[in-house]
Motif scaffolding. Structure first.
Motif, mmCIF file in Angstrom:
data_model
loop_
_atom_site.group_PDB
_atom_site.id
_atom_site.type_symbol
_atom_site.label_atom_id
_atom_site.label_comp_id
_atom_site.label_asym_id
_atom_site.label_seq_id
_atom_site.Cartn_x
_atom_site.Cartn_y
_atom_site.Cartn_z
ATOM 1 N N TYR A 138 0.821 -1.217 0.000
ATOM 2 C CA TYR A 138 0.000 0.000 0.000
ATOM 3 C C TYR A 138 0.854 1.265 0.000
ATOM 4 O O TYR A 138 0.326 2.355 -0.216
ATOM 5 C CB TYR A 138 -0.929 0.023 1.231
ATOM 6 C CG TYR A 138 -1.922 -1.122 1.259
ATOM 7 C CD1 TYR A 138 -2.764 -1.351 0.174
ATOM 8 C CD2 TYR A 138 -2.019 -1.959 2.371
ATOM 9 C CE1 TYR A 138 -3.677 -2.403 0.206
ATOM 10 C CE2 TYR A 138 -2.933 -3.011 2.398
ATOM 11 C CZ TYR A 138 -3.750 -3.221 1.316
ATOM 12 O OH TYR A 138 -4.652 -4.248 1.346
ATOM 13 N N THR A 146 -7.097 0.807 5.721
ATOM 14 C CA THR A 146 -6.874 0.462 4.322
ATOM 15 C C THR A 146 -7.522 -0.881 3.975
ATOM 16 O O THR A 146 -7.178 -1.902 4.582
ATOM 17 C CB THR A 146 -5.351 0.374 4.057
ATOM 18 O OG1 THR A 146 -4.731 1.545 4.590
ATOM 19 C CG2 THR A 146 -5.072 0.267 2.558
ATOM 20 N N GLU A 148 -8.462 -4.063 1.187
ATOM 21 C CA GLU A 148 -7.719 -4.769 0.136
ATOM 22 C C GLU A 148 -7.932 -4.121 -1.226
ATOM 23 O O GLU A 148 -7.115 -4.261 -2.134
ATOM 24 C CB GLU A 148 -8.138 -6.248 0.064
ATOM 25 C CG GLU A 148 -7.669 -7.100 1.239
ATOM 26 C CD GLU A 148 -8.605 -7.029 2.440
ATOM 27 O OE1 GLU A 148 -9.539 -6.196 2.437
ATOM 28 O OE2 GLU A 148 -8.397 -7.813 3.388
ATOM 29 N N SER A 149 -9.047 -3.419 -1.398
ATOM 30 C CA SER A 149 -9.364 -2.821 -2.700
ATOM 31 C C SER A 149 -8.524 -1.567 -2.987
ATOM 32 O O SER A 149 -8.513 -1.077 -4.116
ATOM 33 C CB SER A 149 -10.849 -2.457 -2.764
ATOM 34 O OG SER A 149 -11.164 -1.637 -1.650
ATOM 35 N N TYR A 150 -7.803 -1.046 -1.983
ATOM 36 C CA TYR A 150 -6.955 0.128 -2.211
ATOM 37 C C TYR A 150 -5.698 -0.312 -2.974
ATOM 38 O O TYR A 150 -5.073 -1.307 -2.620
ATOM 39 C CB TYR A 150 -6.574 0.759 -0.862
ATOM 40 C CG TYR A 150 -5.663 1.951 -0.993
ATOM 41 C CD1 TYR A 150 -6.117 3.139 -1.568
ATOM 42 C CD2 TYR A 150 -4.329 1.891 -0.576
ATOM 43 C CE1 TYR A 150 -5.274 4.231 -1.699
ATOM 44 C CE2 TYR A 150 -3.488 2.984 -0.701
ATOM 45 C CZ TYR A 150 -3.971 4.148 -1.272
ATOM 46 O OH TYR A 150 -3.129 5.234 -1.405
ATOM 47 N N HIS A 151 -5.332 0.446 -4.009
ATOM 48 C CA HIS A 151 -4.273 -0.029 -4.898
ATOM 49 C C HIS A 151 -2.870 0.448 -4.531
ATOM 50 O O HIS A 151 -1.887 0.021 -5.131
ATOM 51 C CB HIS A 151 -4.585 0.382 -6.348
ATOM 52 C CG HIS A 151 -5.825 -0.269 -6.861
ATOM 53 N ND1 HIS A 151 -6.489 0.151 -7.986
ATOM 54 C CD2 HIS A 151 -6.554 -1.313 -6.376
ATOM 55 C CE1 HIS A 151 -7.560 -0.597 -8.180
ATOM 56 N NE2 HIS A 151 -7.624 -1.495 -7.205
ATOM 57 N N LYS A 153 0.009 3.597 -2.857
ATOM 58 C CA LYS A 153 0.717 4.808 -3.288
ATOM 59 C C LYS A 153 2.206 4.535 -3.046
ATOM 60 O O LYS A 153 2.717 4.709 -1.945
ATOM 61 C CB LYS A 153 0.242 6.004 -2.469
ATOM 62 C CG LYS A 153 0.847 7.313 -2.920
ATOM 63 C CD LYS A 153 0.390 8.426 -2.002
ATOM 64 C CE LYS A 153 1.272 9.635 -2.167
ATOM 65 N NZ LYS A 153 1.471 10.351 -0.920
ATOM 66 N N ARG A 168 4.744 -6.323 -4.528
ATOM 67 C CA ARG A 168 3.693 -6.044 -5.527
ATOM 68 C C ARG A 168 3.882 -6.962 -6.744
ATOM 69 O O ARG A 168 2.927 -7.522 -7.273
ATOM 70 C CB ARG A 168 3.721 -4.564 -5.937
ATOM 71 C CG ARG A 168 3.237 -3.640 -4.822
ATOM 72 C CD ARG A 168 3.420 -2.180 -5.161
ATOM 73 N NE ARG A 168 2.551 -1.741 -6.234
ATOM 74 C CZ ARG A 168 1.303 -1.273 -6.078
ATOM 75 N NH1 ARG A 168 0.785 -1.167 -4.867
ATOM 76 N NH2 ARG A 168 0.600 -0.898 -7.105
ATOM 77 N N GLU A 171 2.714 -10.471 -5.842
ATOM 78 C CA GLU A 171 1.243 -10.597 -5.902
ATOM 79 C C GLU A 171 0.792 -10.711 -7.352
ATOM 80 O O GLU A 171 -0.065 -11.530 -7.700
ATOM 81 C CB GLU A 171 0.576 -9.391 -5.236
ATOM 82 C CG GLU A 171 0.766 -9.355 -3.738
ATOM 83 C CD GLU A 171 -0.244 -8.441 -3.034
ATOM 84 O OE1 GLU A 171 -1.179 -7.941 -3.687
ATOM 85 O OE2 GLU A 171 -0.096 -8.242 -1.818
#
Ligand SMILES: NC(=O)c1ccc[n+]([C@@H]2O[C@H](COP(=O)([O-])OP(=O)(O)OC[C@H]3O[C@@H](n4cnc5c(N)ncnc54)[C@H](O)[C@@H]3O)[C@@H](O)[C@H]2O)c1
Length: 333
Positions: A138, A146, A148-151, A153, A168, A171
């Protein structure tokens, strides 16, 4: 039975406990902090456990309750090059370099376990794969708590990127295997986890260890920046319980789950709590802030609560007390 393992087993349902009995389980990074507790819990659940670890930050001491036992095997190898045998029902991939001071010093090596290493696991293991990802995906999150749908920053050029971006990438790689080859993968986004065995005596120690060791030694506790940055510290039995629940879940393939406490504290509050619980009179001193240090970190864990029936069971005060007792006892062997 060890306290941590006992807490883990108590957090599982009878079905989850039964799921691992007789299974062949690979724990990559199994000689490390989380990996060794996970291996011990799996062994207590009557799984056959293989730890694969290059012993870079892992230790034999972490495995002292397992070495020499039936249904336990240690393979010393680097996951980026290792030959992985067939026949594992479940694999947990937790080889990484998570300590900020270490991955900033050796950023190239830090990028490999969750890219090249995870690729080997996904290609070789026939059964399901649980990837130990991180809240670091994140970055400096703008949405708190936060979900899980937050992509995220994240700065790919920043000093934290070797760790953040390899998580990242890991994943994305896991999801690519899920979509293209139907591979059963699950992703655990772990928030700051602490407890017995967290990098003792390491020059790269993470914040909870640093504070406890310095408080017990009567040395100043160093806080980066103003200390108002927050974290959600999760006791290791809660993290391991969540990993086991995720591994046993029937309908969690191709999904990510936040695993972390929602008890958000500032680093200054953590320092004060450690001083109180150790009875130390060490001073708190401020040192320059770390570049790219996220300001706030707090998960929304409603998905894990609803889908895995998981919730953190150990409060920060209780977990720190167990950790402090372990550090005190360690000195006496
Ligand atoms: N502890 C946390 O707060 C936290 C938070 C988020 C995510 N995680 C993730 O959980 C996992 C375990 O973390 P930990 O805190 O136990 O760290 P750790 O350093 O104690 O464990 C990592 C283990 O992986 C091994 N390893 C590293 N590179 C390897 C390689 N190339 N081949 C084989 N083994 C290798 C190390 O020797 C060590 O035993 C990691 O993937 C980490 O990124 C941890």
């Amino acid at each position: 039975m060890n306290n941590v393992v006992k807490l883990v087993l108590e957090s599982l349902s009878p079905e989850e406990r039964g799921f691992y009995k007789g299974k062949r389980v690979l724990v990559v990074g199994g000689a490390g902090f989380i990996g060794s507790w996970l291996s011990e819990a799996l062994h207590a659940l009557e799984a056959s456990v293989t730890c694969l670890d290059n012993m870079s930050t892992g230790s034999y001491r972490n495995l002292e309750n397992l070495l020499g036992k039936e249904r336990f095997e240690l393979i010393e190898a680097d996951i980026t090059r290792a030959e992985i045998g067939k026949g594992y029902d479940v694999a947990f991939h937790g080889a990484a370099m998570p300590a900020p001071d270490m991955y900033m010093e050796r950023p190239i090596e830090a990028m490999l376990p969750d890219s090249l290493g995870l690729l080997r696991v996904l290609e070789s293991v026939e059964g399901r794969v649980v990837f130990m990802s991180s809240s670091e995906v994140y970055g400096d999150a703008e949405v708190i708590p936060t979900p899980e749908s937050y992509h995220g920053k994240v700065d790919p050029l920043g000093p934290r990127s070797p760790y953040e971006e390899s998580k990242r990438f890991g994943e994305a790689l896991a999801m690519a295997f899920y979509r293209q080859r139907g591979k059963d993968v699950r992703i655990a986004r772990i928030f700051n986890t602490y407890g017995p065995r967290l990098d003792p005596g390491s020059p790269y120690a993470r914040v909870v260890t640093r504070f406890i060791e310095r408080a017990l030694a009567g040395k100043p506790l160093e806080v980066h920046g103003d200390g108002l940055q927050t974290r959600s510290f999760t006791f290791v039995s809660d993290t391991v319980g969540a990993l086991l629940k995720l591994g046993a879940c029937d309908n969690c393939a191709g999904e990510a789950f936040n695993i972390g406490s929602e008890e958000e504290v500032t680093i200054l509050e953590l320092a004060a709590l450690v001083l109180e619980l150790t009875g130390s009179s060490s001073p708190i001193v401020h040192v320059p802030p770390r570049q790219g240090d996220p300001r706030r970190r707090r998960p929304d864990t409603s998905k894990a609560r609803e889908r895995l029936g998981w919730k953190p069971r150990v409060s920060l005060g209780e977990g720190l007390m167990m950790t402090i007792e372990w550090y005190r006892g360690r000195g006496r062997g």
